[in-house]
Design a protein around this motif. Sequence first.
Motif, PDB file in Angstrom:
ATOM      1  N   THR A 332      46.526 -66.713 -16.652  1.00 34.62           N
ATOM      2  CA  THR A 332      45.771 -67.966 -16.651  1.00 34.62           C
ATOM      3  C   THR A 332      46.125 -68.826 -17.855  1.00 34.62           C
ATOM      4  OG1 THR A 332      43.929 -66.916 -15.472  1.00 34.62           O
ATOM      5  CG2 THR A 332      43.447 -68.971 -16.656  1.00 34.62           C
ATOM      6  N   GLY A 333      46.445 -68.173 -18.982  1.00 34.60           N
ATOM      7  CA  GLY A 333      46.801 -68.917 -20.189  1.00 34.60           C
ATOM      8  C   GLY A 333      48.161 -69.566 -20.135  1.00 34.60           C
ATOM      9  N   LEU A 334      48.965 -69.180 -19.148  1.00 36.65           N
ATOM     10  CA  LEU A 334      50.293 -69.759 -18.986  1.00 36.65           C
ATOM     11  C   LEU A 334      50.251 -70.946 -18.027  1.00 36.65           C
ATOM     12  CD1 LEU A 334      52.367 -66.476 -18.596  1.00 36.65           C
ATOM     13  CD2 LEU A 334      52.573 -68.112 -20.480  1.00 36.65           C
ATOM     14  N   GLY A 335      51.250 -71.782 -18.117  1.00 38.07           N
ATOM     15  CA  GLY A 335      51.380 -72.920 -17.230  1.00 38.07           C
ATOM     16  C   GLY A 335      52.808 -73.402 -17.223  1.00 38.07           C
ATOM     17  N   PRO A 336      53.075 -74.564 -16.614  1.00 36.78           N
ATOM     18  CA  PRO A 336      54.445 -75.078 -16.558  1.00 36.78           C
ATOM     19  C   PRO A 336      54.965 -75.623 -17.883  1.00 36.78           C
ATOM     20  CG  PRO A 336      52.921 -76.612 -15.525  1.00 36.78           C
ATOM     21  CD  PRO A 336      52.133 -75.381 -15.825  1.00 36.78           C
ATOM     22  N   ALA A 337      54.076 -75.884 -18.841  1.00 39.51           N
ATOM     23  CA  ALA A 337      54.495 -76.401 -20.149  1.00 39.51           C
ATOM     24  C   ALA A 337      54.875 -75.244 -21.067  1.00 39.51           C
ATOM     25  CB  ALA A 337      53.383 -77.224 -20.786  1.00 39.51           C
ATOM     26  N   LEU A 360      56.763 -59.250 -19.527  1.00 38.27           N
ATOM     27  CA  LEU A 360      57.878 -58.516 -18.939  1.00 38.27           C
ATOM     28  C   LEU A 360      57.713 -58.404 -17.426  1.00 38.27           C
ATOM     29  CD1 LEU A 360      58.549 -55.544 -21.401  1.00 38.27           C
ATOM     30  CD2 LEU A 360      60.148 -57.322 -20.718  1.00 38.27           C
ATOM     31  N   GLU A 361      56.496 -58.135 -16.980  1.00 38.81           N
ATOM     32  CA  GLU A 361      56.237 -58.038 -15.547  1.00 38.81           C
ATOM     33  C   GLU A 361      56.572 -59.353 -14.845  1.00 38.81           C
ATOM     34  OE1 GLU A 361      52.448 -54.958 -16.132  1.00 38.81           O
ATOM     35  OE2 GLU A 361      52.134 -56.994 -15.395  1.00 38.81           O
ATOM     36  N   LEU A 362      56.101 -60.450 -15.424  1.00 35.82           N
ATOM     37  CA  LEU A 362      56.368 -61.766 -14.834  1.00 35.82           C
ATOM     38  C   LEU A 362      57.855 -62.094 -14.856  1.00 35.82           C
ATOM     39  CD1 LEU A 362      53.416 -63.740 -16.471  1.00 35.82           C
ATOM     40  CD2 LEU A 362      53.575 -63.015 -14.073  1.00 35.82           C
ATOM     41  N   ASP A 363      58.506 -61.740 -15.959  1.00 37.13           N
ATOM     42  CA  ASP A 363      59.937 -62.014 -16.110  1.00 37.13           C
ATOM     43  C   ASP A 363      60.736 -61.277 -15.037  1.00 37.13           C
ATOM     44  OD1 ASP A 363      62.239 -63.020 -17.189  1.00 37.13           O
ATOM     45  OD2 ASP A 363      62.037 -62.070 -19.136  1.00 37.13           O
ATOM     46  N   LEU A 364      60.455 -59.998 -14.854  1.00 38.18           N
ATOM     47  CA  LEU A 364      61.197 -59.194 -13.888  1.00 38.18           C
ATOM     48  C   LEU A 364      60.893 -59.601 -12.446  1.00 38.18           C
ATOM     49  CD1 LEU A 364      60.856 -55.787 -15.701  1.00 38.18           C
ATOM     50  CD2 LEU A 364      62.968 -57.063 -15.343  1.00 38.18           C
ATOM     51  N   ALA A 365      59.736 -60.242 -12.247  1.00 33.47           N
ATOM     52  CA  ALA A 365      59.393 -60.745 -10.919  1.00 33.47           C
ATOM     53  C   ALA A 365      59.956 -62.139 -10.678  1.00 33.47           C
ATOM     54  CB  ALA A 365      57.877 -60.756 -10.743  1.00 33.47           C
ATOM     55  N   GLY A 366      60.651 -62.695 -11.687  1.00 29.31           N
ATOM     56  CA  GLY A 366      61.211 -64.034 -11.552  1.00 29.31           C
ATOM     57  C   GLY A 366      60.181 -65.140 -11.678  1.00 29.31           C
ATOM     58  N   ARG A 370      62.094 -68.639 -19.757  1.00 29.62           N
ATOM     59  CA  ARG A 370      62.265 -68.534 -21.210  1.00 29.62           C
ATOM     60  C   ARG A 370      63.001 -69.774 -21.694  1.00 29.62           C
ATOM     61  NH1 ARG A 370      61.120 -63.521 -23.464  1.00 29.62           N
ATOM     62  NH2 ARG A 370      60.799 -61.827 -21.957  1.00 29.62           N
ATOM     63  N   HIS A 371      62.482 -70.407 -22.751  1.00 26.15           N
ATOM     64  CA  HIS A 371      63.019 -71.647 -23.277  1.00 26.15           C
ATOM     65  C   HIS A 371      63.555 -71.421 -24.687  1.00 26.15           C
ATOM     66  CE1 HIS A 371      61.024 -73.983 -20.019  1.00 26.15           C
ATOM     67  NE2 HIS A 371      60.111 -73.044 -20.114  1.00 26.15           N
ATOM     68  N   PRO A 372      64.395 -72.347 -25.187  1.00 27.96           N
ATOM     69  CA  PRO A 372      64.872 -72.224 -26.566  1.00 27.96           C
ATOM     70  C   PRO A 372      63.720 -72.124 -27.552  1.00 27.96           C
ATOM     71  CG  PRO A 372      66.111 -73.913 -25.397  1.00 27.96           C
ATOM     72  CD  PRO A 372      64.986 -73.505 -24.487  1.00 27.96           C
ATOM     73  N   GLY A 373      63.973 -71.393 -28.636  1.00 29.16           N
ATOM     74  CA  GLY A 373      62.934 -71.226 -29.649  1.00 29.16           C
ATOM     75  C   GLY A 373      61.926 -70.152 -29.309  1.00 29.16           C
ATOM     76  N   GLY A 374      62.214 -69.336 -28.272  1.00 30.22           N
ATOM     77  CA  GLY A 374      61.313 -68.255 -27.911  1.00 30.22           C
ATOM     78  C   GLY A 374      60.096 -68.679 -27.125  1.00 30.22           C
ATOM     79  N   ARG A 375      60.064 -69.947 -26.662  1.00 27.51           N
ATOM     80  CA  ARG A 375      58.919 -70.407 -25.881  1.00 27.51           C
ATOM     81  C   ARG A 375      59.023 -69.940 -24.433  1.00 27.51           C
ATOM     82  NH1 ARG A 375      58.763 -76.560 -26.261  1.00 27.51           N
ATOM     83  NH2 ARG A 375      61.002 -76.213 -25.908  1.00 27.51           N
ATOM     84  N   ILE A 376      57.890 -69.924 -23.749  1.00 29.49           N
ATOM     85  CA  ILE A 376      57.835 -69.443 -22.384  1.00 29.49           C
ATOM     86  C   ILE A 376      56.974 -70.372 -21.535  1.00 29.49           C
ATOM     87  CG2 ILE A 376      58.198 -66.994 -22.920  1.00 29.49           C
ATOM     88  CD1 ILE A 376      55.110 -66.703 -22.810  1.00 29.49           C
ATOM     89  N   SER A 377      57.188 -70.321 -20.227  1.00 32.15           N
ATOM     90  CA  SER A 377      56.324 -71.048 -19.292  1.00 32.15           C
ATOM     91  C   SER A 377      56.291 -70.272 -17.982  1.00 32.15           C
ATOM     92  CB  SER A 377      56.811 -72.479 -19.070  1.00 32.15           C
ATOM     93  OG  SER A 377      58.057 -72.486 -18.393  1.00 32.15           O
ATOM     94  N   LEU A 378      55.285 -70.570 -17.158  1.00 34.75           N
ATOM     95  CA  LEU A 378      55.135 -69.911 -15.868  1.00 34.75           C
ATOM     96  C   LEU A 378      55.890 -70.699 -14.808  1.00 34.75           C
ATOM     97  CD1 LEU A 378      53.586 -67.452 -14.684  1.00 34.75           C
ATOM     98  CD2 LEU A 378      51.801 -69.069 -13.994  1.00 34.75           C
ATOM     99  N   ALA A 379      56.667 -69.992 -13.999  1.00 33.67           N
ATOM    100  CA  ALA A 379      57.376 -70.649 -12.920  1.00 33.67           C
ATOM    101  C   ALA A 379      56.394 -71.055 -11.834  1.00 33.67           C
ATOM    102  CB  ALA A 379      58.434 -69.711 -12.342  1.00 33.67           C
ATOM    103  N   LEU A 380      56.534 -72.272 -11.344  1.00 34.48           N
ATOM    104  CA  LEU A 380      55.663 -72.751 -10.288  1.00 34.48           C
ATOM    105  C   LEU A 380      56.050 -72.119  -8.962  1.00 34.48           C
ATOM    106  CD1 LEU A 380      55.485 -76.548 -11.211  1.00 34.48           C
ATOM    107  CD2 LEU A 380      53.797 -74.760 -11.695  1.00 34.48           C
ATOM    108  N   ASP A 381      55.051 -71.723  -8.180  1.00 36.46           N
ATOM    109  CA  ASP A 381      55.325 -71.118  -6.868  1.00 36.46           C
ATOM    110  C   ASP A 381      55.869 -72.162  -5.901  1.00 36.46           C
ATOM    111  OD1 ASP A 381      54.425 -68.678  -7.764  1.00 36.46           O
ATOM    112  OD2 ASP A 381      52.339 -69.130  -7.220  1.00 36.46           O
TER     113      ASP A 381
END
Length: 381
Positions: A332-337, A360-366, A370-381
């Motif tokens: 829930t804390g993740l989003g497209p930003a 890791l679970e989300l990453d392996l599920a595609g 992962r963005h430059p600088g170690g940032r992350i976002s959730l992939a939109l369905d």
Amino acid sequence: MEKGAGQKGIALTDRQRLAWLRLIRSDNVGPATFRDLINHFGSAELALEALPELSRRGGSTRPVRVASREDALAELEFASRFGGRFIGIGEPDYPSALRHIEGAPPLLAVKGDISALHQPAIGIVGARNCSVAGAKFAAMIARDVGRAGYTIVSGFARGIDTAAHRASLNTGTVAVLAGGLDKPYPPENEPLISELLDANGLLLSEMPFGWEPRAKDFPRRNRLIAGIALGLVVTEAAARSGSLITARYAGNFGRLVFAVPGSPLDPRSEGANSLIKDGAALITGATDVIEAMAPLTQMNLFSPQQISEPIIEDERAMSLPPSETDRDSIITGLGPAPIEIDDLIRHTGLPPQSVYLVLLELDLAGRLYRHPGGRISLALD
């Protein structure tokens, strides 16, 4: 300046090397995910066993492909017949400067004189359709900087790259390939491989053997050039070119960026001239590069004490998975930003190991970007 004598490190066993190769060749496992998996599970073998369940918990609708033992053995055997080998990030021959960058490859395939990686490196990149003057200048820089004790690193492309490699055959040169070691590009440069390997050269790639380079693989190659080198020289780069991508990586990695000025009327100089306007060091000869690099060399950046922690397997590292409530809170804390992982940890108030495991679970599920600088976002369905 004397060449380095190599670095201290931890050698992988044959069993570990096989497991590392399987892990990095599995679906959705990039360098950052590779490191996080071993940090959590303690070894590549345990991480491999966990991949299907992690992917399922991350919401994958299909089973994750785990590289088979047979495929990895076949690649290792092919590498040996080809005269190459794989170097792990914690091993002595891994390039010292490269292991500091974000997302450094866990394994590198190499063939040739490994001593080229034991001395500080300067990258030289530029236009494929370079002028005669541009090629001559790049060769002069490569030859003189090489004689000063630096390895020359470039991307094996036509034009400036080729000139730099040829001029540094006798002092040490590293050709970073966008495809597998057995798939050099462009094909017309294949004769250069024999010259390079007969001298003091080295071929290097993070891609699998048999991999034909695609357009999106060249920026990955450029990142390795910038990561291996402590400084980067750009000659005759157009406004939109791979050389500027390499320069951007070099700047992000804290490397020194040098640019050769050119005529404003020549489109091939537009990129290099813009780098100068943006703060790159203007150079007119090899002395400019050597003098600017001297303080970095004197800082002894290649001392073993300066090397970041390697990936070390420790099977005591594994922790229990988070509850479904905690998992929902993280997602829930993740989003497209794109956000910082530390911000997500603070937002959820959960232990870092729980947050990293769900990522890791989300990453392996595609489902994770992962963005430059170690940032992350959730992939939109």
